[in-house]
Design a protein around this motif. Structure first.
Motif, PDB file in Angstrom:
ATOM      1  N   ALA A 394      14.314 -49.958 -65.257  1.00 17.31           N
ATOM      2  CA  ALA A 394      13.910 -48.610 -65.659  1.00 17.31           C
ATOM      3  C   ALA A 394      12.510 -48.609 -66.259  1.00 17.31           C
ATOM      4  CB  ALA A 394      14.915 -48.042 -66.666  1.00 17.31           C
ATOM      5  N   ALA A 395      12.211 -49.608 -67.091  1.00 18.85           N
ATOM      6  CA  ALA A 395      10.878 -49.685 -67.693  1.00 18.85           C
ATOM      7  C   ALA A 395       9.810 -49.917 -66.635  1.00 18.85           C
ATOM      8  CB  ALA A 395      10.847 -50.800 -68.739  1.00 18.85           C
ATOM      9  N   TRP A 396      10.094 -50.811 -65.691  1.00 17.17           N
ATOM     10  CA  TRP A 396       9.100 -51.101 -64.653  1.00 17.17           C
ATOM     11  C   TRP A 396       8.965 -49.957 -63.649  1.00 17.17           C
ATOM     12  CZ3 TRP A 396       5.315 -54.287 -65.062  1.00 17.17           C
ATOM     13  CH2 TRP A 396       5.437 -55.421 -65.867  1.00 17.17           C
ATOM     14  N   THR A 397      10.043 -49.219 -63.422  1.00 21.15           N
ATOM     15  CA  THR A 397       9.901 -48.061 -62.537  1.00 21.15           C
ATOM     16  C   THR A 397       9.070 -46.957 -63.196  1.00 21.15           C
ATOM     17  OG1 THR A 397      12.097 -47.309 -63.274  1.00 21.15           O
ATOM     18  CG2 THR A 397      11.963 -48.411 -61.129  1.00 21.15           C
ATOM     19  N   CYS A 398       9.103 -46.864 -64.538  1.00 22.12           N
ATOM     20  CA  CYS A 398       8.186 -45.957 -65.230  1.00 22.12           C
ATOM     21  C   CYS A 398       6.740 -46.324 -64.907  1.00 22.12           C
ATOM     22  CB  CYS A 398       8.407 -46.018 -66.744  1.00 22.12           C
ATOM     23  SG  CYS A 398       9.921 -45.233 -67.334  1.00 22.12           S
ATOM     24  N   VAL A 399       6.461 -47.639 -64.935  1.00 25.94           N
ATOM     25  CA  VAL A 399       5.108 -48.110 -64.602  1.00 25.94           C
ATOM     26  C   VAL A 399       4.775 -47.785 -63.149  1.00 25.94           C
ATOM     27  CG1 VAL A 399       3.628 -50.139 -64.427  1.00 25.94           C
ATOM     28  CG2 VAL A 399       5.260 -49.958 -66.322  1.00 25.94           C
ATOM     29  N   ALA A 400       5.732 -48.020 -62.253  1.00 25.43           N
ATOM     30  CA  ALA A 400       5.484 -47.783 -60.827  1.00 25.43           C
ATOM     31  C   ALA A 400       5.253 -46.301 -60.539  1.00 25.43           C
ATOM     32  CB  ALA A 400       6.663 -48.298 -60.002  1.00 25.43           C
ATOM     33  N   VAL A 401       6.138 -45.444 -61.067  1.00 24.77           N
ATOM     34  CA  VAL A 401       5.985 -44.000 -60.843  1.00 24.77           C
ATOM     35  C   VAL A 401       4.676 -43.504 -61.430  1.00 24.77           C
ATOM     36  CG1 VAL A 401       6.914 -41.730 -61.470  1.00 24.77           C
ATOM     37  CG2 VAL A 401       8.455 -43.527 -60.696  1.00 24.77           C
ATOM     38  N   GLY A 402       4.367 -43.950 -62.643  1.00 29.58           N
ATOM     39  CA  GLY A 402       3.124 -43.536 -63.273  1.00 29.58           C
ATOM     40  C   GLY A 402       1.896 -43.992 -62.510  1.00 29.58           C
ATOM     41  N   THR A 403       1.925 -45.216 -62.015  1.00 27.11           N
ATOM     42  CA  THR A 403       0.781 -45.743 -61.264  1.00 27.11           C
ATOM     43  C   THR A 403       0.563 -44.957 -59.973  1.00 27.11           C
ATOM     44  OG1 THR A 403       1.191 -47.958 -62.164  1.00 27.11           O
ATOM     45  CG2 THR A 403      -0.195 -47.801 -60.194  1.00 27.11           C
ATOM     46  N   VAL A 404       1.643 -44.673 -59.262  1.00 22.02           N
ATOM     47  CA  VAL A 404       1.537 -43.878 -58.026  1.00 22.02           C
ATOM     48  C   VAL A 404       0.988 -42.489 -58.338  1.00 22.02           C
ATOM     49  CG1 VAL A 404       2.862 -42.763 -56.186  1.00 22.02           C
ATOM     50  CG2 VAL A 404       3.331 -45.129 -56.797  1.00 22.02           C
ATOM     51  N   ALA A 405       1.497 -41.866 -59.400  1.00 20.35           N
ATOM     52  CA  ALA A 405       1.030 -40.530 -59.771  1.00 20.35           C
ATOM     53  C   ALA A 405      -0.448 -40.540 -60.154  1.00 20.35           C
ATOM     54  CB  ALA A 405       1.873 -39.983 -60.923  1.00 20.35           C
ATOM     55  N   ILE A 406      -0.870 -41.564 -60.900  1.00 26.42           N
ATOM     56  CA  ILE A 406      -2.292 -41.673 -61.269  1.00 26.42           C
ATOM     57  C   ILE A 406      -3.154 -41.828 -60.021  1.00 26.42           C
ATOM     58  CG2 ILE A 406      -3.995 -43.143 -62.419  1.00 26.42           C
ATOM     59  CD1 ILE A 406      -1.822 -43.772 -64.516  1.00 26.42           C
ATOM     60  N   GLY A 407      -2.720 -42.713 -59.111  1.00 32.48           N
ATOM     61  CA  GLY A 407      -3.491 -42.933 -57.885  1.00 32.48           C
ATOM     62  C   GLY A 407      -3.617 -41.675 -57.056  1.00 32.48           C
ATOM     63  N   LEU A 408      -2.510 -40.962 -56.862  1.00 30.86           N
ATOM     64  CA  LEU A 408      -2.554 -39.728 -56.073  1.00 30.86           C
ATOM     65  C   LEU A 408      -3.408 -38.664 -56.763  1.00 30.86           C
ATOM     66  CD1 LEU A 408       1.189 -39.462 -54.941  1.00 30.86           C
ATOM     67  CD2 LEU A 408      -0.778 -40.074 -53.520  1.00 30.86           C
ATOM     68  N   SER A 409      -3.313 -38.587 -58.068  1.00 30.78           N
ATOM     69  CA  SER A 409      -4.072 -37.571 -58.811  1.00 30.78           C
ATOM     70  C   SER A 409      -5.570 -37.804 -58.724  1.00 30.78           C
ATOM     71  CB  SER A 409      -3.630 -37.548 -60.274  1.00 30.78           C
ATOM     72  OG  SER A 409      -2.258 -37.260 -60.375  1.00 30.78           O
ATOM     73  N   THR A 410      -5.985 -39.054 -58.783  1.00 34.00           N
ATOM     74  CA  THR A 410      -7.417 -39.340 -58.656  1.00 34.00           C
ATOM     75  C   THR A 410      -7.927 -39.043 -57.242  1.00 34.00           C
ATOM     76  OG1 THR A 410      -6.916 -41.678 -58.198  1.00 34.00           O
ATOM     77  CG2 THR A 410      -7.430 -41.079 -60.477  1.00 34.00           C
ATOM     78  N   LEU A 411      -7.068 -39.261 -56.238  1.00 34.83           N
ATOM     79  CA  LEU A 411      -7.470 -38.993 -54.859  1.00 34.83           C
ATOM     80  C   LEU A 411      -7.660 -37.507 -54.588  1.00 34.83           C
ATOM     81  CD1 LEU A 411      -5.232 -41.507 -52.842  1.00 34.83           C
ATOM     82  CD2 LEU A 411      -7.708 -41.621 -53.175  1.00 34.83           C
ATOM     83  N   VAL A 412      -6.822 -36.671 -55.211  1.00 36.09           N
ATOM     84  CA  VAL A 412      -6.855 -35.230 -54.910  1.00 36.09           C
ATOM     85  C   VAL A 412      -7.465 -34.423 -56.056  1.00 36.09           C
ATOM     86  CG1 VAL A 412      -4.823 -35.474 -53.452  1.00 36.09           C
ATOM     87  CG2 VAL A 412      -4.522 -34.804 -55.831  1.00 36.09           C
ATOM     88  N   GLN A 413      -8.191 -35.076 -56.951  1.00 39.17           N
ATOM     89  CA  GLN A 413      -8.676 -34.381 -58.143  1.00 39.17           C
ATOM     90  C   GLN A 413      -9.641 -33.245 -57.821  1.00 39.17           C
ATOM     91  OE1 GLN A 413     -11.755 -36.686 -60.504  1.00 39.17           O
ATOM     92  NE2 GLN A 413     -10.936 -38.357 -59.269  1.00 39.17           N
TER      93      GLN A 413
END
Length: 538
Positions: A394-413
Motif C-alpha cells: 500500500a505504501a509503495w503503491t502510493c508512491v507509484a500512483v503519485g509518480t504517475v500522476a506527477i508525470g502525467l501532470s507535467t506532460l499536460v500542464q
C-alpha cells in the motif's frame, strides 16, 4: 492584479512552510504501524462523528469546488449557482440513499462492497480498474491546476520551470501524506483544511456583503454589470449556451454531478471509517451541513468576484476563472501595499494551498488502497496476503500512483485539462453509482451484471468523452484546432448513465437465463446479509 510587494510573497512562503510542517508532523504522529491494516485503511474507526464528518466534507470539497466553481459563478452567474447547488445535493443523496448500506457492507474499499455477495478475482480487478479510471484524471487535474495556481500565488507565472517545480513539490507531499499517514493522517489534514476553508471563506464572504451594505440585491446588480453580461448573468446559458442541445448538455452536467460526485471512490472510502451505523448517520449530517454552508459561501464569493473584480480581469488571469477568489482577496484587502491586503491574500493563498494538498492526498490514498487491497491482496493472493506485506505494498503503491500522476501532470500542464474533471465525475455517475445501487438494493444483481455495469459504464463514458465537444471542435476544447466531435455535448451523463444501468440489468437478466443456479446463489447470499446491510442488524 497580482503586483504584490516582496513582503507579501515572503508572508505567503512562511505560511506555506508552516502548513507543510504542521501537517507532516501530524501525519507522522497519526501514522499506523507497519502491520496495522485496520488503522491504515480506517484509522481504527476511532474518529468521532464530528471529526469524521469534517473529514468527509474535506475530501468532498476539492480544489475544483473551491476554485473552478467560484470561477464559473463569477463568469457565468446562474449556471455556476446551479452547479454549486448540485454539488451539495450530491452529498445529500449519498447521505439518504447509500451511506448506511455502504458502511454496513464495506470494510476498506469499494471492492469489498461489490465482492460481498459476488466474490472472485474478476470483481476485484474491475473495482480496481474503475477506481483508477475515476481517480487518476482527477489527480492530474488537481496537480496541473496546482502548478498554475501556485505560480500565480507566488507571482512567478513566467519563470521557466516554475510550474513543473510546483507540480513536483505538491505531488511529492501528497505521496508522503498518503503513504505515511494512511486514513487517520489524511483525515487530520482534511479537518485542518475544512476549518481553514470555512473560516477564510466566511471572512471573504462577509467582506463582500459589507462592501454592499449587506444587500444581496446590490451585489447581484453589481455582478451583472461587472460580468459584462447584464441580465443574462442571472439566466441559464452563459457557460454552455442556449441552443436546445446546449440546454440538454446543461441538464446532463447537473444530473452527472448529483449522481457522480459523492460516489467517487475517495469519498465513499471515508464512510468505512465510521464505527457503526448511527455514527455514519451523524457523520453525514455534519458533512452535509458543512458542505452546504460552504457552497453558499462559494456563491457569495463568486458573485462578489464578478461585482468587484470583473470578468475582463478574471479571464485575463485565467480563462476559466480559477484565480477569481485570489483576485477578490486583493480587491477586498485595500490595495497591493496595504497590511489588510497582505493578511487577506495570504490567508486565501493558504486556504488554496491546503485545499490542493489535502485533495490530492485523499485521492492518492483511495487509488493506492484499491491497488493494494483489491488487486494485490485479493485478486493476486486470494485474500491470503500477510497484513505487513499488504501494508508495504500500500505504501509503495502510493508512491507509484503519485509518480504517475506527477508525470502525467507535467506532460499536460499547458493543456486545458478541465475535461478530466468531467470525465471522472461521469465515470462515478455512469459506472460506480449503478454498480453500488444495484449491488446494495437489487437481489437479482449478478456477477455478469456487475462487470457489465463497471466496464460498460466506464467504456461508454470514455468513448463519448473522446468524441465530445469538450475534446475537439470548439475554442474551449482540449484540441481546439482539431474537429472530431461526433458527440454534441461536453458531458456524457445523459447517455452514459442510462447505459450503465441498462448494462447491469441486461447482464443480470442474461445470467438468470443462462446460469440460473448462480443467480439463485447470488439471491441467497443477498438475502442472508440483507438485514445487516440495510439496518445493521445481525
Amino acid at each position: 492584479m497580482n503586483d504584490f510587494s516582496s513582503g507579501t510573497q515572503a508572508t505567503v512562503l512562511v505560511l506555506f512552510t508552516t502548513l507543510v510542517t504542521v501537517t507532516l508532523l501530524m501525519c507522522v504522529m497519526a501514522g499506523p504501524d507497519r502491520d496495522d491494516l485496520t488503522n491504515f485503511y480506517t484509522g481504527y474507526l476511532s474518529l468521532t462523528p464530528l471529526k469524521n464528518g469534517l473529514a468527509i466534507a474535506g475530501d468532498y470539497i476539492s480544489a475544483a469546488t473551491v476554485l473552478s466553481t467560484t470561477g464559473i459563478i463569477a463568469l457565468a452567474g446562474y449556471d455556476g449557482y446551479v452547479l454549486a447547488v448540485s454539488t451539495a445535493l450530491s452529498l445529500v443523496l449519498l447521505m439518504f440513499l447509500l451511506a448506511e448500506p455502504l458502511r454496513n457492507a464495506g470494510r476498506f474499499t469499494m471492492g469489498d462492497v461489490l465482492a460481498r455477495n459476488m466474490p472472485g478475482r474478476a470483481v476485484r480487478i474491475a473495482a480496481c480498474v474503475v477506481t483508477l479510471s475515476a481517480t487518476l484524471p482527477f489527480l492530474v487535474v488537481q496537480l496541473s491546476g496546482a502548478g498554475s495556481l501556485l505560480t500565480f500565488i507566488l507571482n512567478m507565472p513566467h519563470v521557466p520551470g516554475a510550474r513543473t517545480a510546483c507540480i513536483v513539490i505538491v505531488g511529492s507531499l501528497m505521496i508522503i501524506y498518503a503513504a505515511i499517514g494512511g486514513m487517520r493522517g489524511t483525515a487530520l489534514i482534511q479537518m485542518i483544511k475544512i476549518i481553514i476553508l470555512l473560516g477564510t471563506s466566511v471572512v471573504v464572504a462577509a467582506l463582500v456583503l459589507n462592501r454592499f451594505d449587506w444587500s444581496p440585491g446590490d451585489v447581484l446588480r453589481a455582478a451583472q454589470q461587472g460580468s459584462g453580461a447584464g441580465p443574462a448573468f442571472l439566466e441559464q446559458g452563459l457557460q454552455l449556451g442556449t441552443s436546445p442541445v446546449e440546454r440538454l448538455d446543461f441538464v446532463s452536467l447537473q444530473i452527472t454531478v448529483v449522481l457522480g460526485v459523492a460516489c467517487l471512490p475517495h469519498i465513499t472510502m471515508r464512510l468505512y471509517s465510521a464505527k457503526d451505523a448511527p455514527a455514519v448517520r451523524r457523520s453525514m449530517s455534519w458533512a452535509v451541513g458543512t458542505v452546504t454552508t460552504f457552497c453558499l459561501l462559494v456563491i457569495i464569493m463568486g458573485t462578489g468576484a464578478a461585482a468587484l473584480v470583473g470578468s475582463r480581469y478574471i479571464t485575463a488571469a485565467d480563462p476559466h476563472g480559477r484565480a477569481s477568489v485570489l483576485m477578490l482577496s486583493q480587491m477586498l484587502g485595500g490595495g497591493p501595499d496595504s497590511v489588510g491586503s497582505t493578511i487577506l491574500y495570504s490567508a486565501v493563498a493558504g486556504m488554496v494551498f491546503i485545499t490542493l494538498l489535502s485533495s490530492v492526498a485523499g485521492m492518492t490514498l483511495a487509488a493506492a488502497s484499491s491497488l493494494a487491497h483489491d488487486l494485490f491482496a485479493h485478486a493476486a493472493h486470494r485474500g491470503q496476503a500477510e497484513p505487513r506485506r499488504e501494508m508495504t505494498v500500500a505504501a509503495w503503491t502510493c508512491v507509484a500512483v503519485g509518480t504517475v500522476a506527477i508525470g502525467l501532470s507535467t506532460l499536460v500542464q499547458n493543456w486545458d485539462v478541465g475535461v478530466l474533471t468531467t470525465l471522472a465525475i461521469c465515470i462515478g455517475a455512469s459506472a460506480v453509482a449503478p454498480a453500488l445501487t444495484y449491488s446494495l438494493f437489487w437481489r437479482g444483481f449478478t456477477r455478469t451484471g456487475l462487470l457489465a455495469t463497471l466496464y460498460g459504464g466506464t467504456a461508454c463514458t470514455l468513448l463519448l468523452m473522446t468524441f465530445s465537444k469538450a475534446v475537439s471542435g470548439s475554442p474551449s476544447a482540449v484540441f481546439p484546432a482539431a474537429d472530431f466531435d461526433l458527440f454534441p455535448m461536453q458531458s456524457t451523463g445523459l447517455v452514459s448513465i442510462p447505459f450503465g444501468y441498462l448494462a447491469g440489468w441486461l447482464g443480470s437478466r442474461l445470467d438468470h437465463r443462462h446460469r440460473p443456479a448462480d443467480s439463485r446463489e447470488n439471491r441467497r447470499l443477498y438475502e442472508e446479509s440483507e438485514a445487516r446491510l440495510l439496518a445493521a442488524a445481525e
